[in-house]
Design a protein around this motif. Structure first.
Motif, PDB file in Angstrom:
ATOM      1  N   UNK A  99      -1.838  -5.081 -13.003  1.00 31.70           N
ATOM      2  CA  UNK A  99      -0.593  -5.657 -13.489  1.00 31.70           C
ATOM      3  C   UNK A  99       0.265  -6.040 -12.287  1.00 31.70           C
ATOM      4  N   UNK A 100       0.749  -7.268 -12.309  1.00 31.41           N
ATOM      5  CA  UNK A 100       1.543  -7.802 -11.213  1.00 31.41           C
ATOM      6  C   UNK A 100       2.823  -6.994 -10.986  1.00 31.41           C
ATOM      7  N   UNK A 101       3.386  -6.473 -12.053  1.00 30.52           N
ATOM      8  CA  UNK A 101       4.657  -5.753 -11.988  1.00 30.52           C
ATOM      9  C   UNK A 101       4.613  -4.551 -11.045  1.00 30.52           C
ATOM     10  N   UNK A 102       3.441  -3.970 -10.810  1.00 35.80           N
ATOM     11  CA  UNK A 102       3.323  -2.821  -9.916  1.00 35.80           C
ATOM     12  C   UNK A 102       3.405  -3.198  -8.439  1.00 35.80           C
ATOM     13  N   UNK A 103       3.219  -4.474  -8.135  1.00 40.76           N
ATOM     14  CA  UNK A 103       3.331  -4.920  -6.753  1.00 40.76           C
ATOM     15  C   UNK A 103       2.167  -4.531  -5.857  1.00 40.76           C
ATOM     16  N   UNK A 104       1.068  -4.121  -6.441  1.00 39.68           N
ATOM     17  CA  UNK A 104      -0.122  -3.761  -5.661  1.00 39.68           C
ATOM     18  C   UNK A 104      -0.890  -5.047  -5.377  1.00 39.68           C
ATOM     19  N   UNK A 105      -1.228  -5.275  -4.118  1.00 38.41           N
ATOM     20  CA  UNK A 105      -1.810  -6.552  -3.708  1.00 38.41           C
ATOM     21  C   UNK A 105      -3.291  -6.486  -3.373  1.00 38.41           C
ATOM     22  N   UNK A 106      -3.887  -5.299  -3.440  1.00 41.04           N
ATOM     23  CA  UNK A 106      -5.287  -5.144  -3.038  1.00 41.04           C
ATOM     24  C   UNK A 106      -6.063  -4.413  -4.114  1.00 41.04           C
ATOM     25  N   UNK A 107      -7.399  -4.633  -4.095  1.00 43.17           N
ATOM     26  CA  UNK A 107      -8.282  -3.960  -5.045  1.00 43.17           C
ATOM     27  C   UNK A 107      -9.632  -3.712  -4.383  1.00 43.17           C
ATOM     28  N   UNK A 108     -10.355  -2.715  -4.892  1.00 45.25           N
ATOM     29  CA  UNK A 108     -11.697  -2.425  -4.395  1.00 45.25           C
ATOM     30  C   UNK A 108     -12.748  -3.234  -5.139  1.00 45.25           C
ATOM     31  N   UNK A 109     -12.328  -4.213  -5.901  1.00 45.79           N
ATOM     32  CA  UNK A 109     -13.217  -5.067  -6.675  1.00 45.79           C
ATOM     33  C   UNK A 109     -12.615  -6.471  -6.673  1.00 45.79           C
TER      34      UNK A 109
END
Length: 159
Positions: free
Chosen positions: A123-133
């Motif tokens: 979810x964009x709202x969390x502001x997390x910009x990276x993922x392991x997938x």
């Protein structure tokens, strides 16, 4: 029990991470001094090069202190190992509903701040910009492991 810790980097971040596990933690020159109930937890803390308990030197987990959030899915043993290696690399995992409490408990031994989210997609709202997938709009953190490494790391995690 008092433990002296030589951090791999960023002692301030290590102290912040220790606040949840230790009674006290403070920087003393280039080391961190922590008062902990069980010194074995320092062994599983990312960002510890080595530490001393009662004058005895012990090896730390190495890696970087946990500091940056990243999305993660755990659907296989390989995913679990990659999540663990990401934790050692300093990533604070936000796990998209995995349904496997055992995997989550294993990872929390190394970072108790790991959070399991109640949704399946970032979810964009969390502001997390990276993922392991791979996911559109997110930078993918790639961690390569072969079958032999997966088994070796998995066994270490279970230790």
């Amino acid at each position: 029990m008092k433990v002296e810790i030589k951090p791999t980097e960023k002692p301030e971040q290590l102290v912040e991470n220790l606040e949840k596990r230790a009674e006290t933690a403070e920087i003393n020159e280039d080391h961190v001094i922590a008062e902990v109930e069980n010194p074995a937890l320092i062994e599983r803390l990312p960002g510890v090069e080595k530490y001393w308990v009662d004058g005895e030197e012990r090896e730390g987990l190495k890696g970087r202190p946990v500091q940056e959030q990243v999305y993660c899915r755990i659907e296989s043993k390989e995913d679990l190992v990659k999540a663990f290696l990401a934790t050692i690399d300093g990533y604070d995992l936000r796990i998209l509903s995995s349904g496997d409490d055992w995997d989550l408990r294993m990872l929390k031994r190394f970072n108790p701040d790991i959070k399991e989210l109640e949704f399946d997609e970032p979810k964009e709202v969390l502001g997390i910009e990276k993922a392991l997938f791979p996911h559109e709009g997110l930078e993918e953190i790639e961690i390569e492991v072969d079958d032999e490494e997966i088994q070796m790391v998995y066994e270490y995690m279970m230790y």
